[in-house]
Each structure stands twice: as structure tokens, then as C-alpha cells.
Motif scaffolding. Structure first.
Motif, PDB file in Angstrom:
ATOM      1  N   VAL A 167       0.856  -1.182   0.000  1.00 23.80           N
ATOM      2  CA  VAL A 167       0.000   0.000   0.000  1.00 23.80           C
ATOM      3  C   VAL A 167       0.894   1.235   0.000  1.00 23.80           C
ATOM      4  CG1 VAL A 167      -1.748   1.264   1.304  1.00 23.80           C
ATOM      5  CG2 VAL A 167      -1.806  -1.227   1.266  1.00 23.80           C
ATOM      6  N   HIS A 168       0.517   2.217  -0.788  1.00 24.57           N
ATOM      7  CA  HIS A 168       1.269   3.464  -0.881  1.00 24.57           C
ATOM      8  C   HIS A 168       0.521   4.576  -0.166  1.00 24.57           C
ATOM      9  CE1 HIS A 168       2.394   0.982  -4.368  1.00 24.57           C
ATOM     10  NE2 HIS A 168       3.606   1.375  -4.012  1.00 24.57           N
ATOM     11  N   THR A 169       1.274   5.507   0.366  1.00 17.92           N
ATOM     12  CA  THR A 169       0.678   6.688   0.980  1.00 17.92           C
ATOM     13  C   THR A 169       0.766   7.848  -0.013  1.00 17.92           C
ATOM     14  OG1 THR A 169       2.760   7.390   2.000  1.00 17.92           O
ATOM     15  CG2 THR A 169       1.321   5.934   3.308  1.00 17.92           C
ATOM     16  N   VAL A 170       0.048   8.911   0.283  1.00 18.02           N
ATOM     17  CA  VAL A 170       0.022  10.067  -0.623  1.00 18.02           C
ATOM     18  C   VAL A 170       1.302  10.881  -0.578  1.00 18.02           C
ATOM     19  CG1 VAL A 170      -2.491  10.253  -0.567  1.00 18.02           C
ATOM     20  CG2 VAL A 170      -1.115  11.572   1.066  1.00 18.02           C
ATOM     21  N   GLY A 171       2.155  10.619   0.382  1.00 14.98           N
ATOM     22  CA  GLY A 171       3.394  11.383   0.512  1.00 14.98           C
ATOM     23  C   GLY A 171       4.321  10.724   1.503  1.00 14.98           C
TER      24      GLY A 171
END
Length: 163
Positions: A11-15
Motif C-alpha cells: 500500500v502506498h501513501t500520498v506522501g
């Protein structure tokens, strides 16, 4: 963009979390009475950030930080999630948990400002499990994005920077 895991999925975060040594972004969260919550000037702050109080790991984190609170001078602990503030406040009340502040991000851009809103995966839009420790002057002292959403943060590392 940072990476964590939700189950087997990446999962990736927005920043990215704010850098240690930088000024922490200002924030306005919402407490269980629907009043604004901000960093208290002159106090050290631990932001215990998690996806939802509905999971056992998130509940364990809230309990663990509440147990640490009495031993931390001039320090506030804010439990931050996208949950409605009533959900976390009701959980804390039912469990007899004291010593921390409920801070719902449901009305704010907190997750974007701190770089920890999950950008993809089944829980996209929720906050990734992380910790940010802020000094009295607003300087970031410590950050941690857990390697997996189901992993508790390193509580000792978070409070060690305050000793």
C-alpha cells in the motif's frame, strides 16, 4: 510516496511523513465533543496515527500510549484516525482509557499534510499506522510509518526522544 503493507498487499501513501528536524505541519482535528483539537503550544505532542479503532491492533496502540502518558511530563498524546470522533471517544470511555486526546481527521486535510493517507488498497482514504513526535516548539523529533498496518509502532522509540 511511502510504502507499507495491508495484509499481503503493498500500500502506498500520498506522501512522506515530515522529516525529523523539520517544522510539523499545523493541524486541526476534531475531538469527541466535536470541538477543534490543535497542538497545545509549549507542550510536546505524540501523534498516535491509525486507520480505525475497529481493529485490535489500533485498540492496542491506543491502550499502550495511554499507559505511557502518565510518565511523560509536559506531553500530550493525540489518537488520530479518520473515524468519527464519537467512535474513538466511545471506545476509550467503554475501556476506561484516559490520558489521551481523541483527534479525528474526518474534517481536515491532516492525512495529506502528514503524507499518511493510504492512496491505494482496500483501505484507501484511511490513515496508515504511524507515529509523529513533536517538540514544544513544533519541531519533529521522531517519525515512524509501520512496515505493515497490522504491526504496532515502536512505542519505546517514540518516547525515548522525550527523555
Amino acid at each position: 510516496m511511502a510504502t507499507t503493507r495491508l495484509g499481503e498487499a503493498e500500500v502506498h501513501t500520498v506522501g512522506e511523513l515530515p522529516a525529523v528536524g523539520s517544522a510539523a505541519p499545523e493541524f486541526t482535528l476534531t475531538n469527541g465533543d466535536f470541538a477543534d483539537v490543535t497542538k497545545t503550544p509549549g507542550k510536546r505532542t505524540i501523534l498516535d496515527i491509525f486507520p480505525t479503532i475497529s481493529t485490535g491492533v489500533c485498540q492496542a496502540g491506543v491502550r499502550a500510549f495511554a499507559k505511557l502518558a502518565p510518565g511523560l511530563d509536559n506531553t500530550e498524546i493525540i489518537a488520530v484516525s479518520q473515524d468519527l470522533p464519537l467512535a474513538v471517544a466511545n471506545y476509550c470511555g467503554a475501556e476506561g482509557i484516559e490520558g489521551l486526546i481523541v483527534g479525528s481527521a474526518f474534517r481536515s486535510g491532516f492525512g495529506t499534510d502528514y503524507g499518511i493517507t493510504m492512496a491505494d488498497g482496500n483501505w484507501r482514504g484511511l490513515l496508515a499506522r504511524s507515529v509523529v513526535v513533536i517538540d514544544t516548539d513544533g519541531t519533529v523529533l521522531h517519525t515512524q510509518l509501520t512496515p505493515a498496518i497490522g504491526t504496532e509502532p515502536d512505542y519505546e522509540a517514540a518516547v525515548a526522544v522525550l527523555r
